[in-house]
Structure formats: C-alpha cells, structure tokens
Scaffold this motif. Structure first.
Motif, PDB file in Angstrom:
ATOM      1  N   PRO A  26      62.237  64.341 -35.974  1.00  0.00           N
ATOM      2  CA  PRO A  26      62.507  65.377 -34.962  1.00  0.00           C
ATOM      3  C   PRO A  26      62.564  66.790 -35.539  1.00  0.00           C
ATOM      4  O   PRO A  26      62.127  67.740 -34.890  1.00  0.00           O
ATOM      5  CB  PRO A  26      63.851  64.960 -34.377  1.00  0.00           C
ATOM      6  N   LYS A 125      69.788  57.553 -32.278  1.00  0.00           N
ATOM      7  CA  LYS A 125      69.361  58.780 -32.942  1.00  0.00           C
ATOM      8  C   LYS A 125      68.604  58.438 -34.228  1.00  0.00           C
ATOM      9  O   LYS A 125      69.023  57.586 -35.005  1.00  0.00           O
ATOM     10  CB  LYS A 125      70.581  59.638 -33.260  1.00  0.00           C
ATOM     11  N   ASN A 126      67.489  59.091 -34.426  1.00  0.00           N
ATOM     12  CA  ASN A 126      66.637  58.976 -35.615  1.00  0.00           C
ATOM     13  C   ASN A 126      65.870  57.667 -35.736  1.00  0.00           C
ATOM     14  O   ASN A 126      65.288  57.397 -36.791  1.00  0.00           O
ATOM     15  CB  ASN A 126      67.436  59.222 -36.901  1.00  0.00           C
ATOM     16  N   ASP A 143      62.844  58.874 -31.704  1.00  0.00           N
ATOM     17  CA  ASP A 143      62.885  60.155 -32.392  1.00  0.00           C
ATOM     18  C   ASP A 143      61.702  60.310 -33.342  1.00  0.00           C
ATOM     19  O   ASP A 143      61.834  60.140 -34.564  1.00  0.00           O
ATOM     20  CB  ASP A 143      64.208  60.303 -33.160  1.00  0.00           C
TER      21      ASP A 143
END
Length: 146
Positions: A26, A125-126, A143
C-alpha cells in the motif's frame, strides 16, 4: 520452405504462455514481480521484467489446477520480514531469496486436515490474494496495488 518457417513461428507464438506482473505494498515501498512461463513461475523481490540472478523463488506449477487452484497468498511486513508469500501444492525448484527478509511457503497452513488461511485473510491489514487463470491475473484482493 516458407510453409515450414510460418509453422515454426506460429508454434512458438501460440504454444508459449508467458506473463509478467508487478505488485506493490500500500505504501509502494515494497514490490514483488511475478513472471510465469508455462509451468514455471518466478516470484521476485523488486520490480523486474526479466528474472534476475538472485532475490527470487522458482516454482513448478505442474501439480496445481491452473484454472481454479492457481493462487498466491501473502502479507507485507509480517514476522519481522518484508513479505511472506505462499502457494499451495507447488514444488520449489530454486530459492534465492534472502531468508532474513522474505519467506516463501509451498503449502497453505493446515488445521484439522483442512487448509486454513485465517492468519492470511486478505481483509486483514497488509494481506492480499492473487488469483490466476492460465497465467492471466483474474483476481486481486487486499492490501496490494498493481
């Protein structure tokens, strides 16, 4: 002679399946390149259009269903690594990644005999997932940017 030359050119053009993709974290501070040539795939740390001399893992895709089972799962910046990437049921032919920074897993984690990707859920996330169909990117989630 012209017919034979034309036949050789057609066979070479249409029998070879090759694709190259670049994917970014990201923040765009990390990049992986995915180069697929027939049943061989290279996952490379960094942005490359050709396979470099190092920083890649070379895998054999011949044991997976290239229509529904060709998927790359991964996470950025996890377990003190730049990235972790995995595929299921592939054979690692060569691994030239720096194992202090990058991890490639050749099988999905299994819980009670069933593959379980909850630790790598693309909604976290990620984390991300990439779905391919005969070397063509069909799905990109999580992401990751292309």
């Amino acid at each position: 002679m012209l017919k034979i030359s034309l036949l050789i050119v057609c066979v070479c053009l249409f029998s070879c399946t090759s694709s190259t993709y670049h994917f970014y974290s990201p923040e765009k501070d990390q990049c992986i390149s995915v180069i697929t040539e027939n049943n061989i795939r290279y996952i490379i740390d960094g942005e490359y259009n050709k396979v470099p001399k190092s920083n890649f893992v070379k895998i054999d895709l011949s044991k997976i269903d290239r229509n529904v089972g060709d998927e790359i799962i991964g996470c950025w910046k996890r377990d003190n690594l730049h990235w972790i990437i995995m595929m299921d049921n592939v054979v690692v032919l060569e691994n030239k990644l720096d194992t202090n920074k990058f991890l490639f897993k050749k099988d999905f984690p299994v819980e009670d005999g069933i593959p379980n990707l909850k630790s790598y859920d693309r909604r976290k996330k990620n984390c991300f997932s990439l779905g391919f169909e005969y070397s063509t990117l069909k799905r990109m989630n999580g992401d990751i940017q292309q």
